[in-house]
Write a protein that holds these residues in place. Structure first.
Motif, PDB file in Angstrom:
ATOM      1  N   THR A  57       0.816  -1.244  -0.026  1.00  0.00           N
ATOM      2  CA  THR A  57       0.182  -0.081   0.020  1.00  0.00           C
ATOM      3  C   THR A  57       0.828   1.266   0.017  1.00  0.00           C
ATOM      4  O   THR A  57       0.609   2.398  -0.778  1.00  0.00           O
ATOM      5  CB  THR A  57      -0.951   0.078   1.142  1.00  0.00           C
ATOM      6  OG1 THR A  57      -0.296  -0.046   2.410  1.00  0.00           O
ATOM      7  CG2 THR A  57      -1.861  -1.337   1.149  1.00  0.00           C
ATOM      8  N   ASP A  58       1.936   1.113   0.792  1.00  0.00           N
ATOM      9  CA  ASP A  58       2.885   2.610   0.771  1.00  0.00           C
ATOM     10  C   ASP A  58       3.653   2.656  -0.624  1.00  0.00           C
ATOM     11  O   ASP A  58       3.647   3.668  -1.094  1.00  0.00           O
ATOM     12  CB  ASP A  58       4.063   2.228   1.748  1.00  0.00           C
ATOM     13  CG  ASP A  58       3.615   2.349   3.162  1.00  0.00           C
ATOM     14  OD1 ASP A  58       2.352   2.793   3.415  1.00  0.00           O
ATOM     15  OD2 ASP A  58       4.336   2.334   4.072  1.00  0.00           O
ATOM     16  N   ALA A  59       3.984   1.511  -1.219  1.00  0.00           N
ATOM     17  CA  ALA A  59       4.568   1.530  -2.664  1.00  0.00           C
ATOM     18  C   ALA A  59       3.672   2.126  -3.552  1.00  0.00           C
ATOM     19  O   ALA A  59       3.950   2.762  -4.309  1.00  0.00           O
ATOM     20  CB  ALA A  59       4.972   0.003  -3.060  1.00  0.00           C
ATOM     21  N   ARG A  60       2.298   1.715  -3.457  1.00  0.00           N
ATOM     22  CA  ARG A  60       1.311   1.791  -4.244  1.00  0.00           C
ATOM     23  C   ARG A  60       1.091   3.498  -4.286  1.00  0.00           C
ATOM     24  O   ARG A  60       0.909   4.094  -5.345  1.00  0.00           O
ATOM     25  CB  ARG A  60       0.051   1.293  -4.035  1.00  0.00           C
ATOM     26  CG  ARG A  60      -0.900   1.420  -5.310  1.00  0.00           C
ATOM     27  CD  ARG A  60      -2.412   0.625  -4.852  1.00  0.00           C
ATOM     28  NE  ARG A  60      -2.518  -0.592  -4.648  1.00  0.00           N
ATOM     29  CZ  ARG A  60      -2.343  -1.678  -5.356  1.00  0.00           C
ATOM     30  NH1 ARG A  60      -2.311  -1.307  -6.722  1.00  0.00           N
ATOM     31  NH2 ARG A  60      -2.438  -2.999  -4.988  1.00  0.00           N
ATOM     32  N   THR A  63       1.969   8.893  -6.748  1.00  0.00           N
ATOM     33  CA  THR A  63       2.328  10.418  -6.732  1.00  0.00           C
ATOM     34  C   THR A  63       3.872  10.568  -7.269  1.00  0.00           C
ATOM     35  O   THR A  63       4.317  11.772  -7.143  1.00  0.00           O
ATOM     36  CB  THR A  63       2.691  10.629  -4.990  1.00  0.00           C
ATOM     37  OG1 THR A  63       3.197   9.631  -4.408  1.00  0.00           O
ATOM     38  CG2 THR A  63       1.280  10.465  -4.247  1.00  0.00           C
ATOM     39  N   GLY A  64       4.352   9.581  -7.862  1.00  0.00           N
ATOM     40  CA  GLY A  64       5.722   9.775  -8.308  1.00  0.00           C
ATOM     41  C   GLY A  64       6.958   9.611  -7.820  1.00  0.00           C
ATOM     42  O   GLY A  64       7.904  10.111  -8.128  1.00  0.00           O
ATOM     43  N   ALA A  65       6.847   9.142  -6.477  1.00  0.00           N
ATOM     44  CA  ALA A  65       7.868   9.035  -5.618  1.00  0.00           C
ATOM     45  C   ALA A  65       8.881   8.033  -6.184  1.00  0.00           C
ATOM     46  O   ALA A  65      10.176   8.043  -5.821  1.00  0.00           O
ATOM     47  CB  ALA A  65       7.789   9.087  -4.012  1.00  0.00           C
ATOM     48  N   ILE A  66       8.190   6.965  -6.621  1.00  0.00           N
ATOM     49  CA  ILE A  66       8.797   5.742  -7.322  1.00  0.00           C
ATOM     50  C   ILE A  66       8.332   5.493  -8.412  1.00  0.00           C
ATOM     51  O   ILE A  66       7.244   5.892  -8.829  1.00  0.00           O
ATOM     52  CB  ILE A  66       9.039   4.458  -6.178  1.00  0.00           C
ATOM     53  CG1 ILE A  66       7.550   4.157  -6.251  1.00  0.00           C
ATOM     54  CG2 ILE A  66       9.617   4.840  -4.988  1.00  0.00           C
ATOM     55  CD1 ILE A  66       7.398   2.714  -5.472  1.00  0.00           C
ATOM     56  N   GLY A  69      10.953   0.892  -8.982  1.00  0.00           N
ATOM     57  CA  GLY A  69      10.862   1.262  -7.653  1.00  0.00           C
ATOM     58  C   GLY A  69       9.707   0.203  -7.254  1.00  0.00           C
ATOM     59  O   GLY A  69       9.824  -0.314  -5.956  1.00  0.00           O
ATOM     60  N   PHE A  70       8.707   0.169  -7.764  1.00  0.00           N
ATOM     61  CA  PHE A  70       7.485  -0.456  -7.167  1.00  0.00           C
ATOM     62  C   PHE A  70       7.612  -1.936  -7.301  1.00  0.00           C
ATOM     63  O   PHE A  70       7.457  -2.673  -6.254  1.00  0.00           O
ATOM     64  CB  PHE A  70       6.171  -0.233  -8.057  1.00  0.00           C
ATOM     65  CG  PHE A  70       4.956  -0.991  -7.584  1.00  0.00           C
ATOM     66  CD1 PHE A  70       4.355  -0.673  -6.581  1.00  0.00           C
ATOM     67  CD2 PHE A  70       4.747  -2.323  -7.989  1.00  0.00           C
ATOM     68  CE1 PHE A  70       3.031  -1.261  -6.072  1.00  0.00           C
ATOM     69  CE2 PHE A  70       3.418  -2.826  -7.818  1.00  0.00           C
ATOM     70  CZ  PHE A  70       2.745  -2.405  -6.684  1.00  0.00           C
ATOM     71  N   ASN A  71       8.386  -2.398  -8.399  1.00  0.00           N
ATOM     72  CA  ASN A  71       8.783  -4.036  -8.490  1.00  0.00           C
ATOM     73  C   ASN A  71       9.828  -4.349  -7.402  1.00  0.00           C
ATOM     74  O   ASN A  71       9.884  -5.413  -6.860  1.00  0.00           O
ATOM     75  CB  ASN A  71       9.280  -4.333  -9.730  1.00  0.00           C
ATOM     76  CG  ASN A  71       8.274  -4.105 -10.876  1.00  0.00           C
ATOM     77  OD1 ASN A  71       6.996  -4.319 -10.699  1.00  0.00           O
ATOM     78  ND2 ASN A  71       8.370  -4.011 -11.934  1.00  0.00           N
ATOM     79  N   LYS A  72      10.670  -3.385  -7.116  1.00  0.00           N
ATOM     80  CA  LYS A  72      11.571  -3.529  -5.972  1.00  0.00           C
ATOM     81  C   LYS A  72      10.899  -3.614  -4.443  1.00  0.00           C
ATOM     82  O   LYS A  72      11.112  -4.825  -3.712  1.00  0.00           O
ATOM     83  CB  LYS A  72      12.535  -2.358  -5.874  1.00  0.00           C
ATOM     84  CG  LYS A  72      13.747  -2.384  -4.833  1.00  0.00           C
ATOM     85  CD  LYS A  72      14.739  -1.358  -4.879  1.00  0.00           C
ATOM     86  CE  LYS A  72      15.713  -1.604  -3.828  1.00  0.00           C
ATOM     87  NZ  LYS A  72      16.529  -0.505  -3.967  1.00  0.00           N
TER      88      LYS A  72
END
Length: 511
Positions: A466-469, A474-477, A481-484
């Motif tokens: 949920t944090d990664a989503r 929002t473009g932070a990753i 980055g999400f896959n990481k």
């Protein structure tokens, strides 16, 4: 049981109910003796949540109706929904339990362990003996969803399987000369127009298309209140999928990534509230009521409750709903579990089978035809009146909201699926839509399965996703980055959860 807040008492119930419920369930001598010697009301304690501003009050006319109709004395402790799961866990840990306990987070480790330890009565074998419970709580798919190791420990509060959709400002569409959405592209175009084209015609750039909020339950790796609605349009599975015999989480599918990219596009173009990740659901609704946003993705019945609230501020406002959007895989909606919480009966406070059957008799009684009418309309002369054609109509919406709605935490039926002529076209539209959408509802294939790793680590692992989503939207990753973060989920327990579900699903398929 210690009473924390909102304690109410429902007074009155004769031995008739006790005798009737016992007779319906069996004829052994112990039950006959209990029925014959019982005098006065059936008295029991309950802990339940409330989602309204205040808990049900002692002078609530619906409570009086229950008093008269069931002759029961109920001592209920009402806990705010925001604090409810914590209170349940404390009650279980301290063994300070009522006779009836409503559980929301049915898959938490404390609840699963309590059920496996024998803390609650297994009630599955009894349901068939009660006419209303077998009708409203006998859905095999839902019973399978709430079961633990094949056993049913609670009465589920039934909910429509296909209840989510899109609620929007129809008057804004009319102002802009736009049609209701039928495709994902239509949806995007409307959200853009609601943001940029002054849909309320006030001459100001003060609106945006979609209002979203964070889902802080931790029960899934979704994280946003309306995200599953969009994800289903893009063809994503419902939390989990079985691919080539293996369990795969939704967030590892390409369809889910497309749904996230759609949300990111909305965020980048400021077509969605920029603080969505910190917005609570109540604030999400307020934004809609205040005319700041033109669309949200709630349950379909929000068209009535939300529409009424909206019209308090703007009597000329119009709302409508759609739920079928054409996507890459056609029209799809995601299925809910079919329930919202279960009532369990602790053995520490419900000592005998006869007591258990009396309590089941109470729940059977409050969902018969007359009470279903009450849950729908309230009390005649107080909440509704009948017209010349004999059809009822709500006459005091404020009283209905304050007095009828809070008590809907009690029945185990789902009145939302019932068509009532007097409810009117708008109200029955969402009921019909829910029924028809069951044919295209996509279920979660691992819902009935219990992975011990998920029980122990699920909430913690879900937060990674949920944090990664949110960071992706929002473009932070970026996608890499999400896959990481997905890989981090896998190494910290996710792979084991996938393995558990794969094995459990295969085992279930062989039965």
């Amino acid at each position: 049981m210690k009473q924390l807040s909102g304690k109410i008492a429902l007074t009155g119930l004769a031995a008739v109910l006790a005798a009737a419920s016992l007779a319906a369930c069996g004829s052994n001598q112990e039950e006959k003796d209990a029925a014959a010697t019982s005098s006065g009301p059936l008295t029991f304690t309950m802990m339940n949540q409330y989602t309204t501003t205040e808990p049900p009050s002692a002078d609530n006319p619906i409570i009086k109706k229950i008093e008269e109709y069931t002759n029961t004395k109920l001592n209920a402790t009402w806990i705010p929904a925001s604090a409810y799961n914590d209170k349940v866990n404390v009650s279980i840990a301290s063994n300070d339990l009522p006779q009836v306990l409503m559980i929301v987070d049915t898959k938490s480790s404390s609840i699963i362990n309590a059920q496996r330890s024998g803390m609650f009565w297994e009630i599955g074998p009894y349901i068939k003996d009660f006419p209303n419970l077998s009708k409203y709580n006998g859905n095999e798919a839902v019973l399978n969803n709430i079961s633990v190791d094949g056993k049913v420990y609670g009465l589920y509060r039934a909910r429509a399987l296909a209840r989510q959709g899109i609620v929007f400002r129809q008057d804004w569409l009319d102002n802009l000369g736009l049609q209701q959405p039928k495709t994902i592209d239509d949806l995007y175009a409307i959200l853009k127009a609601f943001t940029l084209n002054d849909p309320d015609k006030n001459g100001k750039n003060d609106t945006y298309g979609l209002v979203e909020a964070e889902d802080g339950s931790g029960a899934s790796a979704v994280g946003l209140t309306g995200y599953q609605t969009i994800a289903s349009f893009f063809g994503a599975p419902n939390l989990w999928d079985i691919q080539d015999g293996k369990a795969v989480p939704q967030f590892m599918t390409p369809e889910d990534m497309e749904a996230m990219k759609f949300y990111k596009k909305l965020y980048d173009e400021k077509l969605i509230n920029q603080d969505f990740a910190a917005t609570k659901n109540t604030k999400r609704q307020e934004q809609f009521y205040q005319g700041k946003a033109g669309m949200l993705f709630p349950t379909l019945d929000f068209v009535i409750t939300g529409g009424n609230e909206l019209k308090k501020a703007n009597p000329e406002a119009k709302v409508d709903i759609v739920s079928r959007i054409q996507g890459p895989k056609g029209e799809r909606v995601f299925a809910t579990t079919g329930y919202n919480g279960v009532f369990v009966f602790p053995k520490a406070t419900v000592k005998t089978e006869a007591e258990l059957k009396q309590l089941l008799g109470f729940f059977d009684k409050i969902v018969d035809d007359e009470m279903m009418y009450t849950w729908t309309w309230g009390i005649e002369g107080t909440h509704y009146k009948k017209g010349e054609d004999g059809e009822p109509a709500i006459t005091n919406q404020t009283a209905y909201t304050n007095e009828v709605s809070p008590l809907k935490q009690l029945p185990t039926s789902d009145g939302a699926l019932m068509i009532w002529k007097g409810k009117g076209a708008a109200d029955n539209k969402f009921r019909t839509m829910m029924q028809e959408n069951e044919a295209i509802a996509v279920s979660n294939p691992v819902e009935p399965l219990i992975s011990q790793t998920a029980v122990e680590k699920g909430t913690e692992l879900n937060k990674i996703i949920t944090d990664a989503r949110v960071k992706f939207i929002t473009g932070a990753i970026d996608e890499a980055g999400f896959n990481k973060e997905v890989e981090r989920w896998r190494t910290q327990g996710g792979d084991q959860i996938m393995k558990d579900y794969t094995e459990l699903y295969a085992k279930q398929a062989k039965k």
